[in-house]
Design a protein around this motif. Structure first.
Motif, short mmCIF file in Angstrom:
data_model
loop_
_atom_site.label_atom_id
_atom_site.label_comp_id
_atom_site.label_asym_id
_atom_site.label_seq_id
_atom_site.Cartn_x
_atom_site.Cartn_y
_atom_site.Cartn_z
N GLN A 1 18.04 -26.58 8.42
CA GLN A 1 18.81 -25.37 8.70
C GLN A 1 18.84 -25.16 10.21
O GLN A 1 17.79 -25.12 10.85
CB GLN A 1 18.12 -24.18 8.02
N ILE A 2 20.04 -25.05 10.78
CA ILE A 2 20.15 -24.87 12.23
C ILE A 2 19.67 -23.46 12.60
O ILE A 2 20.13 -22.47 12.03
CB ILE A 2 21.60 -25.10 12.71
N LEU A 3 18.72 -23.41 13.54
CA LEU A 3 18.16 -22.14 14.00
C LEU A 3 18.74 -21.70 15.33
O LEU A 3 19.01 -20.52 15.54
CB LEU A 3 16.64 -22.26 14.16
N ASN A 4 18.89 -22.65 16.27
CA ASN A 4 19.34 -22.32 17.62
C ASN A 4 20.29 -23.39 18.15
O ASN A 4 20.16 -24.57 17.84
CB ASN A 4 18.16 -22.24 18.60
N ARG A 5 21.21 -22.92 18.98
CA ARG A 5 22.10 -23.79 19.73
C ARG A 5 21.93 -23.40 21.20
O ARG A 5 22.06 -22.23 21.54
CB ARG A 5 23.55 -23.61 19.30
N VAL A 6 21.65 -24.39 22.04
CA VAL A 6 21.45 -24.13 23.46
C VAL A 6 22.42 -25.00 24.24
O VAL A 6 22.37 -26.24 24.13
CB VAL A 6 19.99 -24.44 23.89
N ARG A 7 23.27 -24.38 25.01
CA ARG A 7 24.20 -25.14 25.85
C ARG A 7 23.39 -25.82 26.94
O ARG A 7 22.56 -25.19 27.61
CB ARG A 7 25.24 -24.19 26.45
N ALA A 8 23.58 -27.13 27.09
CA ALA A 8 22.83 -27.91 28.08
C ALA A 8 23.81 -28.85 28.77
O ALA A 8 24.09 -29.94 28.28
CB ALA A 8 21.70 -28.69 27.41
N GLY A 9 24.35 -28.43 29.91
CA GLY A 9 25.34 -29.25 30.61
C GLY A 9 26.57 -29.44 29.73
O GLY A 9 27.13 -28.48 29.23
#
Length: 156
Positions: free
Chosen positions: A108-116
């Motif tokens: 289950q996806i918990l977090n999305r973090v933009r990285a570049g």
């Protein structure tokens, strides 16, 4: 530099808004055992990125050397990776899974973090299938797929 660093291969599947994606990646990592968390990255230029932005779950198939066909399938752009109905099915939760004896996990996806130019996904594992034991793992090294050779003995 990272061409020289071997990485395990995984085939990731997801579905959102009636669209399925399958992509081969080498960025799958274990983050935590308690809770059981994994992470992976997806390039924003990937055709899978729009579906991944809305997906709530993923299935990661940890590919073995015998799964080279699935690795190539997931890495080939511009094709319908689910066209061959004999290669995949749905698991009990309804997620698309490819038919392989290799281990797989559903998360289950918990977090999305933009990285570049990518997004880093953190997901909690909710189901595991250990698959069949044995077999050579599949790794990506120096721009090519490889199985692992003989075991290296540690110095005394």
């Amino acid at each position: 530099m990272f061409r020289r660093h071997p990485a395990g291969a995984a085939l990731l599947t997801a579905e959102a808004d009636g669209r399925r994606v399958a992509m081969t990646l080498t960025s799958l990592i274990s983050v935590s055992a308690t809770p059981f968390l994994v992470a992976f990255s997806v390039s924003e230029s990937s055709s899978s990125a729009p579906v991944m932005a809305n997906a709530s779950r993923v299935v990661a198939h940890l590919l073995g050397a015998k799964d080279i066909g699935l690795a190539v399938l997931g890495a080939t752009s511009g094709i319908d990776r689910f066209r061959d109905q004999e290669l995949w099915t749905r698991n009990p939760s309804g997620a698309p899974v490819f038919l392989t004896e290799s281990p797989r996990l559903e998360a289950q996806i918990l977090n999305r973090v933009r990285a570049g130019a990518a997004t880093l996904y953190v997901a909690e594992v909710v189901a595991v299938s250990l698959g069949q034991p044995g077999g050579d793992p599949l790794v990506y090294h120096e721009g090519t797929w490889r199985g692992l050779g003989a075991r290296v003995t540690e110095p005394a």
